[in-house]
Design an enzyme around this catalytic site. Structure first.
Site, PDB file in Angstrom:
ATOM      1  N   THR A   1     -21.428  29.775  55.261  1.00  0.00           N
ATOM      2  CA  THR A   1     -22.323  29.943  56.512  1.00  0.00           C
ATOM      3  C   THR A   1     -23.637  29.428  56.096  1.00  0.00           C
ATOM      4  OG1 THR A   1     -20.960  31.991  57.272  1.00  0.00           O
ATOM      5  CG2 THR A   1     -23.313  31.886  57.861  1.00  0.00           C
TER       6      THR A   1
ATOM      7  N   THR B   1     -19.224  33.182  52.238  1.00  0.00           N
ATOM      8  CA  THR B   1     -19.019  34.636  51.376  1.00  0.00           C
ATOM      9  C   THR B   1     -17.633  34.986  51.358  1.00  0.00           C
ATOM     10  OG1 THR B   1     -19.611  35.795  53.376  1.00  0.00           O
ATOM     11  CG2 THR B   1     -21.308  35.195  52.145  1.00  0.00           C
ATOM     12  N   ASP B   2     -16.846  34.586  51.994  1.00  0.00           N
ATOM     13  CA  ASP B   2     -15.480  35.121  52.313  1.00  0.00           C
ATOM     14  C   ASP B   2     -14.578  35.171  51.130  1.00  0.00           C
ATOM     15  OD1 ASP B   2     -16.099  35.724  55.057  1.00  0.00           O
ATOM     16  OD2 ASP B   2     -14.991  34.226  55.872  1.00  0.00           O
TER      17      ASP B   2
ATOM     18  N   LYS C   1     -17.157  41.279  48.177  1.00  0.00           N
ATOM     19  CA  LYS C   1     -17.659  41.278  49.287  1.00  0.00           C
ATOM     20  C   LYS C   1     -17.264  42.660  50.014  1.00  0.00           C
ATOM     21  CE  LYS C   1     -18.625  39.116  53.478  1.00  0.00           C
ATOM     22  NZ  LYS C   1     -18.125  37.716  54.601  1.00  0.00           N
TER      23      LYS C   1
ATOM     24  N   TYR D   1       0.237  59.775  37.204  1.00  0.00           N
ATOM     25  CA  TYR D   1       1.177  60.218  38.382  1.00  0.00           C
ATOM     26  C   TYR D   1       2.733  59.638  38.173  1.00  0.00           C
ATOM     27  CZ  TYR D   1      -2.761  61.605  41.304  1.00  0.00           C
ATOM     28  OH  TYR D   1      -3.733  62.240  41.870  1.00  0.00           O
TER      29      TYR D   1
END
Ligand code: ASP
Length: 336
Positions: free
Chosen positions: A17, A91-92, A162, A281
């Site tokens: 971007t 950024t993705d 992110k 667990y």
């Protein structure tokens, strides 16, 4: 750095971007003149002598793992010519690339700073200008490791996640405090890795054949069989402390079969924060007993990039397990 001269910084760009423009028909698209957009920021020239290396120009959703060793090689080949490096990236998938480069160039003696923006540099209200200037400020600081600089945070590259598709503070430091903060001034943690004379280790190993999938209620175990047929390793994002279904559509038999066939399964948590604790667990122990490897407190992105890097070196399951659980650069709390 030589005194009296400006530090030399290489700016390697990959798109994202930060250097995108709006196409009325297609939405945000990479701009072919990314360098001229960046060169319009005068502060950068005040801070450093910059060289520009456009390596890719794409939305980071399109970045393939094969670009990671190319980035690492481009940086390593120019390592001695610069005082620091800035990498702009969408950024993705920035966290994946930043983690992969961290494993590929270790023992660093200068910073590699990843940054990007939520709003394009060309648009009103862009965070790109501040992020880029701050990335250069960090690249000329005494830090000596790969970091993500975004908003007000300086984050160890393997810990960056992110966490917002909207906020200008898009990245968070997962499971460790940030390495620094940016406000009126830049504050760096005293325990940071600082510049010194050492030669970095170049280890551009990569086996791209890794799959990653979250566990979800009702998941069909055949999905894992399918993934195992096509991949050399699998990252499974378990619930909470690394738990998986063990009744009804139990994943235990398929995990056992997959691991026995020589395909490692690494389980991380699908939670934003915290660590696997697979002894806790019955539903975690069952996965451990079936041969799964806990990712401890690594993020899914770092677990994924690291498994590719580890499988680029060995297929031996015991060695894969010990390398996945070893902290190379603070990407996990060993024994945690
Ligand atoms: N889709 C963009 C990318 O990752 C998002 C961004 O850069 O903020 O390239």
């Amino acid at each position: 750095m030589k005194s009296g001269t400006k530090p030399r910084i290489l700016l390697l760009t990959t798109g994202g971007t930060i250097t995108m423009v709006t196409d009325p028909e297609k939405g945000l698209v990479p701009c072919s003149a990314a360098d001229s957009i960046i060169q319009r920021i005068p502060e950068i020239a005040q801070l450093a002598e910059m060289d520009f290396l456009p390596l890719a120009n794409t939305d980071s959703s399109n970045i393939l793992p094969s670009l990671w060793p190319e980035i690492a090689k481009a940086l390593y080949e120019r390592w001695n010519d610069y005082d620091g490096f800035v990498v702009t990236h969408g950024t993705d998938t920035l966290s994946y690339t930043a983690a992969a480069i961290s494993f590929m160039i270790q023992e660093t003696d200068k910073p590699v700073v990843f940054t990007g923006s939520q709003v394009p540099l060309e648009e009103t209200g862009s965070d790109g200008r501040a992020n880029l200037i701050n990335a250069f400020r960090v690249a000329i600081s005494d830090l000596a490791e790969p970091v993500v600089v975004f908003g007000s945070l300086i984050i160890k590259a393997t810990r960056a996640k992110k966490t917002s598709a909207f906020d200008l503070q898009a990245f968070t430091s997962a499971n460790v405090p940030p390495l620094g903060t940016i406000g009126l001034s830049i504050r760096l943690e005293p325990n940071r890795r600082v510049r010194s004379r050492r030669k970095p280790l170049f280890q551009p190993f990569l086996n791209e054949s890794v799959a990653m999938i979250p566990v979800y209620p009702g998941m069909n175990p055949d999905i894992i069989t399918f993934l195992a047929e096509k991949h050399s390793g699998i990252v499974l994002e378990g619930y909470g402390a690394g738990n998986i279904p063990t009744e009804g559509r139990s994943l235990v038999p398929v995990i056992q079969r997959t691991v026995e066939s020589g395909v490692p399964i690494v389980i991380c948590t699908q939670c934003l924060f915290g660590s696997t604790e697979m002894e806790l667990y019955q539903v975690g122990r069952a996965a451990l007993d079936a041969g799964a490897i806990p990712a401890i407190d690594m993020t899914p992105e770092t677990t994924f990039a690291k498994l590719m890097w580890v499988l680029g070196q060995t297929n031996d399951l015991k060695t894969v397990e010990s390398l996945m659980q070893k902290s190379f650069l603070g990407e996990l709390h060993e024994g945690g």
